[in-house]
Design a protein around this motif. Structure first.
Motif, PDB file in Angstrom:
ATOM      1  N   LEU A  27       0.881  -1.024   0.102  1.00 34.95           N
ATOM      2  CA  LEU A  27      -0.031  -0.071  -0.005  1.00 34.95           C
ATOM      3  C   LEU A  27       0.752   1.258  -0.007  1.00 34.95           C
ATOM      4  CD1 LEU A  27      -2.571  -1.072   2.598  1.00 34.95           C
ATOM      5  CD2 LEU A  27      -2.981  -1.111   0.158  1.00 34.95           C
ATOM      6  N   LYS A  28       1.890   1.062   0.540  1.00 37.53           N
ATOM      7  CA  LYS A  28       2.843   2.582   0.809  1.00 37.53           C
ATOM      8  C   LYS A  28       4.273   1.882   0.654  1.00 37.53           C
ATOM      9  CE  LYS A  28       3.383   6.569   3.250  1.00 37.53           C
ATOM     10  NZ  LYS A  28       2.809   7.227   4.452  1.00 37.53           N
ATOM     11  N   PRO A  29       4.759   1.340  -0.465  1.00 39.80           N
ATOM     12  CA  PRO A  29       6.028   0.521  -0.821  1.00 39.80           C
ATOM     13  C   PRO A  29       7.417   1.393  -0.157  1.00 39.80           C
ATOM     14  CG  PRO A  29       5.068   0.597  -2.697  1.00 39.80           C
ATOM     15  CD  PRO A  29       4.193   1.541  -1.902  1.00 39.80           C
ATOM     16  N   SER A  30       7.051   2.902  -0.085  1.00 38.40           N
ATOM     17  CA  SER A  30       8.378   3.494   0.227  1.00 38.40           C
ATOM     18  C   SER A  30       8.452   3.602   1.906  1.00 38.40           C
ATOM     19  CB  SER A  30       8.340   4.974  -0.176  1.00 38.40           C
ATOM     20  OG  SER A  30       7.153   5.623   0.314  1.00 38.40           O
TER      21      SER A  30
ATOM     22  N   PRO B 105      11.815   1.379   3.390  1.00 38.05           N
ATOM     23  CA  PRO B 105      13.075   2.173   3.346  1.00 38.05           C
ATOM     24  C   PRO B 105      13.161   3.389   4.158  1.00 38.05           C
ATOM     25  CG  PRO B 105      11.932   2.117   1.130  1.00 38.05           C
ATOM     26  CD  PRO B 105      11.389   1.275   2.024  1.00 38.05           C
ATOM     27  N   MET B 106      11.905   3.958   4.078  1.00 41.78           N
ATOM     28  CA  MET B 106      12.188   5.389   4.784  1.00 41.78           C
ATOM     29  C   MET B 106      12.040   5.212   6.453  1.00 41.78           C
ATOM     30  SD  MET B 106      12.542   7.865   2.962  1.00 41.78           S
ATOM     31  CE  MET B 106      12.287   9.416   4.139  1.00 41.78           C
TER      32      MET B 106
ATOM     33  N   VAL C 168      15.747   4.534   7.187  1.00 41.65           N
ATOM     34  CA  VAL C 168      16.425   5.944   6.992  1.00 41.65           C
ATOM     35  C   VAL C 168      16.362   6.566   8.139  1.00 41.65           C
ATOM     36  CG1 VAL C 168      16.552   7.982   5.950  1.00 41.65           C
ATOM     37  CG2 VAL C 168      16.184   6.075   4.586  1.00 41.65           C
ATOM     38  N   ASP C 169      15.033   6.774   8.895  1.00 39.48           N
ATOM     39  CA  ASP C 169      14.780   7.544   9.913  1.00 39.48           C
ATOM     40  C   ASP C 169      15.367   6.857  11.165  1.00 39.48           C
ATOM     41  OD1 ASP C 169      13.250   9.540  10.981  1.00 39.48           O
ATOM     42  OD2 ASP C 169      11.680   8.110  11.659  1.00 39.48           O
TER      43      ASP C 169
END
Lengths: 337, 59
Positions: free
Chosen positions: A208-211, A214-215, A218-219
């Motif tokens: 639903l929210k592929p990013s 990875p985000m 990163v966070d």
């Protein structure tokens, strides 16, 4: 309790992780049938001023509502004199492949609640509230429908809290679009499995929210120096990967009617006749349950008060902002006469 | 110096976020495309019916 955590503990790489981060409160089991348990968390004062019966989501573990380090919704209730009964659906075994909605409602949930009331009757002045989280909210609504079908009038006023519960499945959200693919036969899909494997469900949520994945890391790399952040991160990370495979019977009886037939909206007339006082907490940035879908509770129940909480599907229920400003409203609703 | 570094970091982060958001949109557009969904539906049906057949044959 949690195989992932155990694995990490044994690896000694994450000495900060301990069980208290995940199941902060002690409880007694008052009823068990199959893999299901009804847990009782006593109020921190006696007699309890009210009782809340929690229907957690069916595809996740219930300890999301009892996280340590001040994030336990259950402890928030206990502290305010509210006794908590919680359905732990457990991990369904091979003998529970055909566990359907009707069987869950009439052979497990109803006897469990009857046993609880016989064992620990609430005082006449105390109120009982049903709280459903996510898909557990849908189950709570089906429980109310089942009660009315059996023409069993509740002995006291009914109250309901819905936390980020999807109601309207006829919008253009991605999950609905997938489920309504005309060439796909979800019934055959369900029958081909004994239990719908949790990685299948998990993958559909991640898509639903592929990013987001990875985000998230990163966070984490940026804020990992803070112990509070690290603990919160691992609490969420381990819980969100500690899922439960759904019996195919429940996929067939619950998810297919909801997604394909918009079943709750179709029963709006019956639900609308219930005098149930409802508080719905909806998340403004939820990518799993869209705001429209959660807000549609107004279309099916007559007495709805709504809280719009900032955050995503889980953040809106557990964030610091919600703990400070919305949890007191939940307590007030449960304790109000 | 510290400020410059953190501004640079935040710009990098914003770039990454923009790039990932754009990627999200493309992936979701593909995952909700009618033809893709219909093909995926047929594939899933084929897998499901094969599994059902195997189940029936396995004593």
């Amino acid at each position: 309790m949690l195989s992932g955590v155990r694995l990490l503990e044994h690896s000694k790489r994450f000495p900060l992780l301990d069980d208290r981060l995940f199941e902060a409160s002690g409880y007694d089991v008052v009823f068990r049938r199959g893999s299901m348990r009804l847990r009782l968390y006593s109020a921190w004062e006696t007699p309890a001023k009210a009782r809340v019966v929690i229907f957690p989501s069916l595809i996740n573990r219930p300890y999301i509502l009892d996280l340590g380090r001040g994030k336990s919704l259950i402890q928030n209730f206990q502290r305010n004199g509210i006794e908590v009964a919680l359905f732990d659906w457990g991990i369904p075994g091979e003998s529970e492949v055909d566990l359907g909605l009707q069987s869950l409602l009439s052979d497990r949930i109803r006897p469990a609640l009857n046993a609880l009331n016989a064992l620990l009757p609430l005082s006449a002045q105390a109120f009982e509230t049903i709280l459903g989280h996510c898909l557990g909210g849908n189950l709570a609504l089906y429980h109310l429908l089942e009660q009315s079908r059996r023409s069993k009038k509740p002995s006291r006023e009914q109250r309901l809290i819905l936390l980020t519960t999807p109601i309207d499945f006829a919008n253009n959200s991605i999950l609905n679009t997938w489920f309504r693919t005309p060439t796909w036969n979800p019934d055959a899909f369900a029958r081909s499995f004994n239990h719908i494997p949790w990685p299948v469900l998990q993958a559909s949520f991640l898509m639903l929210k592929p990013s987001a994945t990875p985000m998230k890391w990163v966070d984490f790399a940026k804020r990992a120096k803070s112990r509070d952040f690290r603990e919160s991160f691992f609490q969420m990370e381990l819980w969100s990967n500690d899922n439960v495979s759904l019996p195919s019977g429940l996929f067939r009886d619950l998810l297919i009617p909801l997604y394909r037939d918009n079943d709750l909206l179709a029963r709006a007339d019956t639900l609308g006749s219930f005098a149930v006082k409802t508080l719905a907490l909806v998340a403004t940035d939820d990518h799993i349950v869209s705001l429209d879908s959660a807000e549609a509770v107004r279309d099916i129940l007559p007495r709805v008060e709504m809280i719009h909480a900032k955050g995503g599907h889980i953040g809106a229920v557990l964030s610091k902002r919600t703990r400070e400003s919305h949890w007191p409203k939940l307590n007030e609703f449960i304790l109000s006469s | 110096m510290g400020n410059k570094k953190s501004t640079k970091d935040s710009l990098k982060r914003r770039d990454l976020q923009h790039w990932l958001t754009a990627l999200d949109k493309k992936v979701i557009a593909l995952a909700t495309n009618e033809h893709v969904l219909n093909s995926a539906g047929l594939t899933l049906n084929a897998i499901a019916y094969s599994r059902l057949l195997l189940k029936r044959r396995t004593p």
